[in-house]
Design a protein around this motif. Structure first.
Motif, PDB file in Angstrom:
ATOM      1  N   UNK A  91       0.609   9.022   7.872  1.00  0.00           N
ATOM      2  CA  UNK A  91      -0.085   8.772   6.616  1.00  0.00           C
ATOM      3  C   UNK A  91      -1.371   9.578   6.498  1.00  0.00           C
ATOM      4  N   UNK A  92      -1.678  10.005   5.277  1.00  0.00           N
ATOM      5  CA  UNK A  92      -2.945  10.663   4.985  1.00  0.00           C
ATOM      6  C   UNK A  92      -3.887   9.550   4.539  1.00  0.00           C
ATOM      7  N   UNK A  93      -4.910   9.301   5.329  1.00  0.00           N
ATOM      8  CA  UNK A  93      -5.849   8.210   5.048  1.00  0.00           C
ATOM      9  C   UNK A  93      -7.071   8.788   4.332  1.00  0.00           C
ATOM     10  N   UNK A  94      -7.342   8.305   3.133  1.00  0.00           N
ATOM     11  CA  UNK A  94      -8.515   8.774   2.385  1.00  0.00           C
ATOM     12  C   UNK A  94      -9.761   8.044   2.875  1.00  0.00           C
ATOM     13  N   UNK A 109       0.840  -1.202   0.000  1.00  0.00           N
ATOM     14  CA  UNK A 109       0.000   0.000   0.000  1.00  0.00           C
ATOM     15  C   UNK A 109       0.870   1.244   0.000  1.00  0.00           C
ATOM     16  N   UNK A 110       0.412   2.274  -0.730  1.00  0.00           N
ATOM     17  CA  UNK A 110       1.108   3.553  -0.764  1.00  0.00           C
ATOM     18  C   UNK A 110       0.223   4.605  -0.096  1.00  0.00           C
ATOM     19  N   UNK A 111       0.824   5.410   0.755  1.00  0.00           N
ATOM     20  CA  UNK A 111       0.118   6.508   1.418  1.00  0.00           C
ATOM     21  C   UNK A 111       0.929   7.783   1.284  1.00  0.00           C
ATOM     22  N   UNK A 112       0.225   8.887   1.045  1.00  0.00           N
ATOM     23  CA  UNK A 112       0.886  10.187   1.150  1.00  0.00           C
ATOM     24  C   UNK A 112       1.184  10.404   2.623  1.00  0.00           C
ATOM     25  N   UNK A 146     -10.346  -1.127   6.868  1.00  0.00           N
ATOM     26  CA  UNK A 146      -9.714  -0.097   7.692  1.00  0.00           C
ATOM     27  C   UNK A 146      -8.197  -0.079   7.515  1.00  0.00           C
ATOM     28  N   UNK A 147      -7.643   1.117   7.575  1.00  0.00           N
ATOM     29  CA  UNK A 147      -6.190   1.250   7.481  1.00  0.00           C
ATOM     30  C   UNK A 147      -5.575   0.776   8.796  1.00  0.00           C
ATOM     31  N   UNK A 148      -4.711  -0.210   8.708  1.00  0.00           N
ATOM     32  CA  UNK A 148      -4.004  -0.670   9.897  1.00  0.00           C
ATOM     33  C   UNK A 148      -2.550  -0.900   9.508  1.00  0.00           C
ATOM     34  N   UNK A 149      -1.675  -0.705  10.454  1.00  0.00           N
ATOM     35  CA  UNK A 149      -0.251  -0.787  10.201  1.00  0.00           C
ATOM     36  C   UNK A 149       0.395  -1.651  11.268  1.00  0.00           C
TER      37      UNK A 149
END
Length: 174
Positions: A67-70, A47-50, A79-82
């Motif tokens: 990260x900027x999550x859209x 995944x790529x995130x600004x 959901x965005x998880x890291x």
């Protein structure tokens, strides 16, 4: 571990960074993002995130990026998880350590801690010198102990004639 680059230009990786929490916050050397108009990271799952700057050391080398999550990336279906890196404690003199580097293909540098560096009159360790060949690391490269925990990050201001020096990340954890 993430590859950092100019947003929309994945082919021009400028360095590496370390994910330090589940929100996807990345720590790296300031020089990795210097000159980039729009920062981005490619996470280990592709995944790529600004990224935006959250905090930067005033008289230091490190910068923290978030990260900027859209809206579509943060929806309840995906959901965005890291997965953050495990942050280790201060390595000891003579301890075996390893570093990851490389842009297109990963490189592994292995060595030992050959010096503990302190700041001025302080006895608090701030960096370590290693016997890892400098050709095996990039700015922002992580340094690992034998348990896989990140113990250091290579910064542009640290240099050594015989090996590579790393900024200690244990104080960064807090």
């Amino acid at each position: 571990i993430v590859k950092l680059h100019e947003y929309g230009k994945q082919t021009s990786v400028s360095g590496l960074g370390v994910v330090i929490n589940a929100r996807g916050v990345v720590v790296t050397d300031k020089s990795v993002i210097a000159g980039l108009v729009s920062n981005a990271a490619i996470y280990s799952d592709g995944r790529e995130y600004r990224l935006v700057v959250i905090q930067s050391q005033i008289n230091g080398d490190l910068v923290f990026l978030g990260p900027v999550i859209s809206a579509d990336q943060s929806s309840s279906t995906s959901p965005a998880s890291f997965v953050p890196a495990s942050i280790g404690t201060f390595p000891k003199l003579g301890e075996t350590i390893a570093s990851l580097g490389g842009i297109d293909a990963g490189t592994l540098g292995v060595g030992v801690v050959d010096q503990i560096i302190t700041a001025g009159a302080s006895s608090t360790p701030t960096a370590i010198s290693t016997t890892i060949d400098s050709s095996k690391v990039l700015t922002g490269s992580p340094l690992f102990d034998l348990f896989g925990a990140v113990v250091g990050i290579q910064t542009s201001s640290l240099s050594s004639k015989s090996g590579t020096e790393f900024y200690l990340v244990a104080p960064v954890k807090s």
